[in-house]
Motif scaffolding. Sequence first.
Motif, PDB file in Angstrom:
ATOM      1  N   GLU A  61       0.826  -1.214   0.000  1.00 44.05           N
ATOM      2  CA  GLU A  61       0.000   0.000   0.000  1.00 44.05           C
ATOM      3  C   GLU A  61       0.857   1.261   0.000  1.00 44.05           C
ATOM      4  O   GLU A  61       0.473   2.290  -0.546  1.00 44.05           O
ATOM      5  N   ALA A  62       2.012   1.179   0.629  1.00 40.40           N
ATOM      6  CA  ALA A  62       2.962   2.292   0.685  1.00 40.40           C
ATOM      7  C   ALA A  62       4.321   1.728   1.070  1.00 40.40           C
ATOM      8  O   ALA A  62       4.419   0.638   1.644  1.00 40.40           O
ATOM      9  N   LYS A  63       5.378   2.444   0.758  1.00 44.35           N
ATOM     10  CA  LYS A  63       6.708   2.009   1.163  1.00 44.35           C
ATOM     11  C   LYS A  63       6.818   2.040   2.691  1.00 44.35           C
ATOM     12  O   LYS A  63       6.287   2.937   3.343  1.00 44.35           O
ATOM     13  N   HIS A  64       7.514   1.064   3.228  1.00 44.34           N
ATOM     14  CA  HIS A  64       7.733   0.936   4.683  1.00 44.34           C
ATOM     15  C   HIS A  64       6.416   0.756   5.433  1.00 44.34           C
ATOM     16  O   HIS A  64       6.276   1.203   6.558  1.00 44.34           O
ATOM     17  N   ALA A  65       5.465   0.107   4.794  1.00 43.31           N
ATOM     18  CA  ALA A  65       4.189  -0.213   5.445  1.00 43.31           C
ATOM     19  C   ALA A  65       3.940  -1.707   5.301  1.00 43.31           C
ATOM     20  O   ALA A  65       4.281  -2.315   4.278  1.00 43.31           O
ATOM     21  N   ILE A  66       3.354  -2.316   6.319  1.00 42.39           N
ATOM     22  CA  ILE A  66       3.012  -3.732   6.302  1.00 42.39           C
ATOM     23  C   ILE A  66       1.508  -3.865   6.478  1.00 42.39           C
ATOM     24  O   ILE A  66       0.886  -3.050   7.179  1.00 42.39           O
ATOM     25  N   SER A  67       0.920  -4.833   5.807  1.00 44.31           N
ATOM     26  CA  SER A  67      -0.524  -5.028   5.923  1.00 44.31           C
ATOM     27  C   SER A  67      -0.828  -6.503   6.156  1.00 44.31           C
ATOM     28  O   SER A  67      -0.124  -7.392   5.667  1.00 44.31           O
TER      29      SER A  67
END
Length: 200
Positions: A61-67
């Motif tokens: 979803e975005a850089k440096h983001a985890i889902s």
Amino acid sequence: MIKRLLLYTCLAVVCAVPVRAETTGSVSAYLYIPPHDDNYLQPTGRVDIDRFHFEARYNYEAKHAISFWGGYIFTRKGTIELAFTPMVGYVAGDVRAVAPGGELWLGLHPFEFYTENEYMQDLDESSGSFFYSWSELTATLPMQWRVGGALQRTQAHETPREFQGGALVGTTLGRVQVTAHVFDLDLDDQTWVLSAALSF
């Protein structure tokens, strides 16, 4: 409240999954090579326990983001095969969000259509909310090759267009599928996406 909801959801899933459930899954890595941004790796892990589907994604979803995602798989057999998975996800890291979404696969040999879509609702800034989409239409060729087209909409990197269309070619080597995507073929600068996925 979000953490409590996720905990209750996980407990409900654990209680509902049969003890001798059939388990399958995959791990994949997509290397994004955009023309006007830094290259980055987007890994994803997927597990299916009977009809329950789970995913973990990074830089998606975005850089440096985890889902983290959970959903339920609906299938249909026949001349046209179908698998539809409505899901809900939670995004943490540089972005904090909730995201309803889904995945759809249709098969009519030798053609396959796959699409995954989500709406990321930013919990900190509503202006950060957006619709994400990735779709592929492919044909399977002899010797496990496949070719086709792809369409994506993302905000993880800078793009010249809201929706990027392109082509793909890939092959399967045992349990490993490798694919090369190229977007914006009509422009001077293309976006490349190279991927490898291992199924188990």
